[in-house]
Design a protein around this motif. Structure first.
Motif, PDB file in Angstrom:
ATOM      1  N   ARG A 388       4.602 -14.525   7.008  1.00 16.58           N
ATOM      2  CA  ARG A 388       5.256 -15.717   8.307  1.00 16.58           C
ATOM      3  C   ARG A 388       3.987 -16.534   8.275  1.00 16.58           C
ATOM      4  O   ARG A 388       4.336 -17.325   8.200  1.00 16.58           O
ATOM      5  CB  ARG A 388       5.748 -15.491   9.361  1.00 16.58           C
ATOM      6  N   LEU A 389       3.030 -16.223   8.838  1.00 18.53           N
ATOM      7  CA  LEU A 389       2.275 -17.398   8.868  1.00 18.53           C
ATOM      8  C   LEU A 389       1.902 -18.110   7.751  1.00 18.53           C
ATOM      9  O   LEU A 389       2.223 -19.943   7.125  1.00 18.53           O
ATOM     10  CB  LEU A 389       0.548 -17.009   9.278  1.00 18.53           C
ATOM     11  N   GLN A 390       2.527 -17.785   6.258  1.00 18.90           N
ATOM     12  CA  GLN A 390       2.185 -18.523   4.909  1.00 18.90           C
ATOM     13  C   GLN A 390       3.165 -18.903   4.643  1.00 18.90           C
ATOM     14  O   GLN A 390       2.980 -20.121   4.716  1.00 18.90           O
ATOM     15  CB  GLN A 390       1.383 -17.603   3.813  1.00 18.90           C
ATOM     16  N   ARG A 391       4.456 -18.247   4.867  1.00 14.38           N
ATOM     17  CA  ARG A 391       5.408 -18.819   4.750  1.00 14.38           C
ATOM     18  C   ARG A 391       5.596 -20.476   5.692  1.00 14.38           C
ATOM     19  O   ARG A 391       6.149 -21.491   4.920  1.00 14.38           O
ATOM     20  CB  ARG A 391       7.273 -17.955   4.833  1.00 14.38           C
ATOM     21  N   ARG A 392       5.402 -20.474   7.219  1.00 13.59           N
ATOM     22  CA  ARG A 392       4.890 -21.609   8.172  1.00 13.59           C
ATOM     23  C   ARG A 392       4.628 -22.740   7.803  1.00 13.59           C
ATOM     24  O   ARG A 392       4.670 -23.845   7.960  1.00 13.59           O
ATOM     25  CB  ARG A 392       5.203 -20.778   9.531  1.00 13.59           C
ATOM     26  N   LEU A 398       3.200 -25.766  10.214  1.00 15.18           N
ATOM     27  CA  LEU A 398       1.808 -25.049  10.099  1.00 15.18           C
ATOM     28  C   LEU A 398       0.873 -25.364   9.883  1.00 15.18           C
ATOM     29  O   LEU A 398       1.253 -24.871   8.616  1.00 15.18           O
ATOM     30  CB  LEU A 398       1.597 -23.657  10.722  1.00 15.18           C
ATOM     31  N   PRO A 399       0.163 -26.618   9.963  1.00 14.23           N
ATOM     32  CA  PRO A 399      -0.809 -27.470   9.253  1.00 14.23           C
ATOM     33  C   PRO A 399      -2.157 -26.508   9.080  1.00 14.23           C
ATOM     34  O   PRO A 399      -2.220 -25.548   9.350  1.00 14.23           O
ATOM     35  CB  PRO A 399      -1.266 -28.582   9.581  1.00 14.23           C
ATOM     36  N   ALA A 400      -1.973 -25.926   7.294  1.00 13.04           N
ATOM     37  CA  ALA A 400      -3.508 -25.155   7.133  1.00 13.04           C
ATOM     38  C   ALA A 400      -4.230 -25.179   7.681  1.00 13.04           C
ATOM     39  O   ALA A 400      -5.241 -24.381   8.270  1.00 13.04           O
ATOM     40  CB  ALA A 400      -3.169 -25.487   5.465  1.00 13.04           C
TER      41      ALA A 400
END
Length: 462
Positions: A388-392, A398-400
């Motif tokens: 989910r973090l990767q998707r966002r 969410l900026p990398a």
């Protein structure tokens, strides 16, 4: 917010190297790989700031503290009492810190919004666990391009020198007898004699204050959280956190209700109370439809937590629904109860949660980071949370740059850390082998087993 961390000779870590810490920092890895130890180092420093014993370099904790580390030998790498525990921290200050010139009122000597600290703590007993004690060998603050600290003069005596390694600033000794300086206070503080013996050492109090303020806003929630109860007693107190097992979560909800505080959700969005924000998340995550904390009777100090699973079923106590609700409740509550600008340490926040809810936790964390300037450092085994973090990140929610992901491993008794290289589209370019188990291997083995069974005598192969 803590921006950098390095640890040497702590538990299974010989040297972590310099770690970049972001608003959301996640530590993944196998069991016993050293992930939790990194959180424990920060908890040990928090305990030390809260300890009343100024002569004790480090507070290793007991059954009442968030972490209990045993003896100094227990926390050293390879239990080698001849080695030295070293750590370095850098953090962003809540506001610009200005150091005033004590000789000229209104004149600023230097200023910065970043502060660093490092310490070296060794054992004074020549390797003998029974005879020695932990002692600071060197400690220093880094500020505005300079270093200010103390170091031990000789191994024989606990006498120290004060130093400044900033070209345009030197400590000025006060007139009088040149008494020796004693050891630092705890591992990060300057003894009172420093300010008595030097005319311009007042700036050191600012550094100590910022160190203590950093750890006063560091909160921890452990992986083993309390079972829900049929009723909770609240005497009107305001807890500082949820407790390491989440046991004070209802106290926190009631204290927030009593204060009448509202939470901002960003520009143009309606403000909510803490209870409303928590209830909204529980609903958005698909856990329950309705959530409320109620007094057992009007004016009672006993309270119950009522939940409604869906609009089609009646309300029940939190004890009568799935275990996941009580496990995630302290996690969500801490994200919105902790003061803005706090740092949260979370161990396995996803424990006992359905995979879909594990993924949804990432959205809770992102929202807390964006709306409350919260920093979250977590240790996790959840592939769903990471995905989910990767998707966002791919969706530009969410900026990398606001995420720092690590994979810890320990294959030879020494922990090592891989920085997971994350691009702006959420892709990890150096995915470790068997990161979350060998999914492909499991599928191949299942297909091979099916083929063997179909080809065996009596099988259903055509």
């Amino acid at each position: 917010m803590i921006t950098q961390l390095r640890v040497q000779n702590f538990k299974s870590w010989q040297d972590t190297g310099t770690m970049r810490l972001a608003p959301l920092t996640a530590l993944f890895g196998t069991n016993s790989s050293g992930k939790t130890a990194l959180l424990q180092l920060l908890l040990m420093l928090k305990q030390t700031t809260e300890s009343s014993d100024r002569a004790q370099a480090l507070s290793l904790g007991d059954e009442r503290t968030p972490v209990e580390l045993g003896t100094f030998s227990d926390l050293l790498f390879a239990h080698n009492l001849n080695s030295v525990l070293v750590w370095e921290l850098t953090w962003k200050l809540p506001q610009l810190l200005k150091v005033e010139d004590p000789t000229q009122k209104g004149r600023t000597l230097f200023q910065d919004d970043t502060l660093g600290f490092s310490a070296q703590v060794g054992w004074s007993g020549n390797g003998d666990q029974q005879l020695g004690r932990a002692i600071v060998q060197r400690m220093e603050y880094r500020f505005s391009g300079g270093s200010f600290g103390m170091h031990r003069k000789t191994e024989a005596k606990a006498e120290y020198d004060l130093f400044s390694e900033k070209t345009d600033f030197k400590f000025v000794r006060a007139p009088g007898r040149l008494w020796e300086l004693p050891a630092p206070s705890k591992c990060y503080g300057f003894p009172d004699q420093v300010r008595a013996y030097y005319q311009n050492a007042g700036l050191l109090s600012d550094f100590e204050f910022e160190f203590e303020r950093l750890f006063s806003r560091l909160f921890y929630l452990g992986p083993l959280r309390d079972y829900p109860r049929r009723q909770y007693a609240w005497a009107g107190g305001q807890p500082t956190d949820m407790g390491r097992r989440g046991e004070r979560v209802v106290d926190a909800l009631l204290a927030a209700r009593e204060s009448g505080a509202y939470l901002s959700r960003g520009r143009g969005r309606k403000k909510l109370t803490l209870e409303e924000r928590v209830a909204t998340w529980l609903k958005d995550l698909g856990l329950i439809e309705h959530f409320e904390v109620r007094a057992l009777t009007p004016g009672s100090k006993l309270f119950q937590v009522w939940v409604q699973r869906s609009t089609k079923v009646p309300e029940v106590l939190i004890t009568d629904v799935g275990f996941g609700v009580s496990q995630i409740l302290p996690v969500i509550t801490l994200c919105y109860y902790a003061p803005e600008g706090s740092t949260l340490l979370l161990e396995q926040p996803e424990i006992h949660l359905h995979p879909l809810v594990q993924a949804g936790l990432a959205d809770v964390f992102i929202d807390a980071i964006k709306t409350r300037n919260i920093q979250i450092i977590l240790e996790s085994h959840s592939e769903h949370l990471l995905t989910r973090l990767q998707r966002r990140i791919a969706e530009e929610v969410l900026p990398a740059s606001q995420a720092a992901l690590y994979f810890a491993r320990n294959e030879t008794g020494v922990s090592s850390l891989d920085v997971l290289r994350l691009d702006e589209y959420g892709n990890i370019s150096n995915w470790p082998e068997n990161f979350f188990g060998d999914e492909m291997g499991e599928r191949v083995a299942m297909v091979e087993a099916e083929i063997r069974r179909r080809q065996a005598p009596g099988g259903d192969a055509e």
